[in-house]
Design an enzyme around this catalytic site. Structure first.
Site, PDB file in Angstrom:
ATOM      1  N   SER A  62       1.438   1.806   1.590  1.00 36.70           N
ATOM      2  CA  SER A  62       1.207   1.978   0.160  1.00 36.70           C
ATOM      3  C   SER A  62       1.444   3.447  -0.164  1.00 36.70           C
ATOM      4  O   SER A  62       2.522   3.970   0.130  1.00 36.70           O
ATOM      5  CB  SER A  62      -0.211   1.522  -0.198  1.00 36.70           C
ATOM      6  OG  SER A  62      -0.458   1.675  -1.585  1.00 36.70           O
ATOM      7  N   HIS A  89       3.770  -1.280  -1.315  1.00 31.94           N
ATOM      8  CA  HIS A  89       3.226  -1.447  -2.659  1.00 31.94           C
ATOM      9  C   HIS A  89       4.131  -0.707  -3.649  1.00 31.94           C
ATOM     10  O   HIS A  89       4.383   0.484  -3.480  1.00 31.94           O
ATOM     11  CB  HIS A  89       1.817  -0.875  -2.734  1.00 31.94           C
ATOM     12  CG  HIS A  89       0.801  -1.725  -2.052  1.00 31.94           C
ATOM     13  ND1 HIS A  89      -0.513  -1.756  -2.432  1.00 31.94           N
ATOM     14  CD2 HIS A  89       0.890  -2.603  -1.024  1.00 31.94           C
ATOM     15  CE1 HIS A  89      -1.199  -2.597  -1.670  1.00 31.94           C
ATOM     16  NE2 HIS A  89      -0.352  -3.112  -0.794  1.00 31.94           N
ATOM     17  N   ASP A 181      -5.395  -3.376   2.241  1.00 32.42           N
ATOM     18  CA  ASP A 181      -4.329  -4.356   2.445  1.00 32.42           C
ATOM     19  C   ASP A 181      -3.744  -4.192   3.847  1.00 32.42           C
ATOM     20  O   ASP A 181      -3.456  -3.082   4.293  1.00 32.42           O
ATOM     21  CB  ASP A 181      -3.247  -4.161   1.388  1.00 32.42           C
ATOM     22  CG  ASP A 181      -2.251  -5.315   1.358  1.00 32.42           C
ATOM     23  OD1 ASP A 181      -2.560  -6.380   1.918  1.00 32.42           O
ATOM     24  OD2 ASP A 181      -1.166  -5.145   0.751  1.00 32.42           O
TER      25      ASP A 181
END
Length: 339
Positions: A62, A89, A181
């Site tokens: 991310s 992401h 995540d």
């Protein structure tokens, strides 16, 4: 072995192998025809079917991901025989330039995924914006991101599909990012016999995602991105990753059978659990997995390690690192033995 024996920090579910636990004497390359690890993993040599099979490495990031991706790909050998799938992401409303940026860091082809794309070894695939991605039988499938969902977890989504599809040939890597995540996805990969990595906090621009996975006890290796690339190439050379199907396996007679029996006796002494009650396939594959992680090619070497290293013996008695997936009854037995 390629790591020095150190006393790792205690963890609830698993003590990962860190980059600094390494010495200068690599393990000898296993013989393709006579290696005991070949026998343990159910493979006696290359076959046409095995040659057509390859591990798939899911790599999630991310915030700070571009820097981490670049460092990993720059250090990656040109011919690992693996597939690399990158899940980043992204802003769902803007076109991504990640593919073109990453192509500058590697000689491997980098492609943005389209729905129904088949994967090939030594290729890199990048998730497009505003998408969730899964994989089945070497084909990548895209679906729209749920705009009404509070959480966006594309890394978990892909890792869980990868674990389901490939079992022990699934590899998960969590790099820089915030929140959590990837944690559940790494747990799924590990429970299916795959191997898991997390970026170390010292090199991660945003260490939240790697630290979440490490705290959950589902990480095998904690390394900076460049070292992750080197380790990926190494583990793919181990016989454990050359077996094609997790369920096509049988223990041979003789020394390997006796060695597995000795492992089971050590574990029973330590935990009270009789591992002979498990299917031989399950026992052999879990032993082979631990041998791959500890860079061993001979079963007798691993047996000696178990007798000398209480940490390794403890790892073998935890469901998350050795016997998963297991029945709920066996899991309860392990928990009682660990208390």
């Amino acid at each position: 072995m390629a790591r020095k024996s150190t006393t790792p920090k205690p963890a609830k579910a698993h003590t990962p192998l860190r980059a600094e636990n390494r010495n200068s004497n690599p393990s000898p390359e296993p013989s393709r025809s006579t290696s005991v690890a070949d026998e343990v993993s159910g493979v006696s040599g290359p076959t046409p079917e095995a040659a057509a099979s390859f591990p798939v490495v899911g790599i999630g990031a991310s915030a700070g991901g571009l820097e981490a991706f670049t460092a990993l790909l720059t250090a990656l050998p040109a011919d690992t025989g693996m597939v690399f799938v990158l899940i980043q992401h992204m802003d769902p409303h803007h076109q991504s330039v990640l593919t073109s940026l990453l192509q500058r860091a590697t000689v491997l082809p980098v492609q943005e995924v389209t729905d129904g794309m088949s994967v090939e070894p030594n290729h890199i695939y990048v998730i497009p914006p505003n998408s969730l991605m899964s994989v089945s039988r070497g084909v990548l499938a895209l679906s729209p991101r749920n705009q009404h969902s509070i959480k966006n977890l594309p890394i978990d989504h892909f890792f869980q599909a990868l674990a389901e599809d490939l079992g022990s040939r699934a590899i998960g890597v969590v790099l820089s990012g915030t929140a959590s995540d990837g944690t559940q996805g790494l747990r799924a990969i590990k429970e299916r016999g795959g191997v898991t990595f997390a970026q170390d906090k010292e090199s991660a621009q945003y260490p939240g995602m790697p630290l979440s996975a490490i705290a959950a006890g589902c990480v095998d290796f904690i390394l900076p991105p460049g070292r992750i690339a080197i380790e990926l190439a190494r583990i793919n050379g181990h016989p454990y990753f050359r077996s094609v199907h997790d369920d096509e396996f049988s223990l041979p007679e003789g020394a390997v059978r006796d060695g597995i029996g000795a492992v089971c006796r050590l574990l029973k002494t330590a935990t009270g659990v009789d591992f002979h009650l498990y299917k031989p396939t399950t026992i052999g594959r879990r032993v082979a997995r631990r041998m791959a992680l500890r860079k061993l090619s001979a079963l007798q070497e691993y047996l000696q390690l178990l007798t000398e290293d209480r940490t390794e013996l403890n790892l073998c008695t935890r469901t998350s690192s050795f016997m998963s997936p297991a029945s709920s009854a066996i899991r309860k037995a392990f928990r009682r033995c660990s208390d």
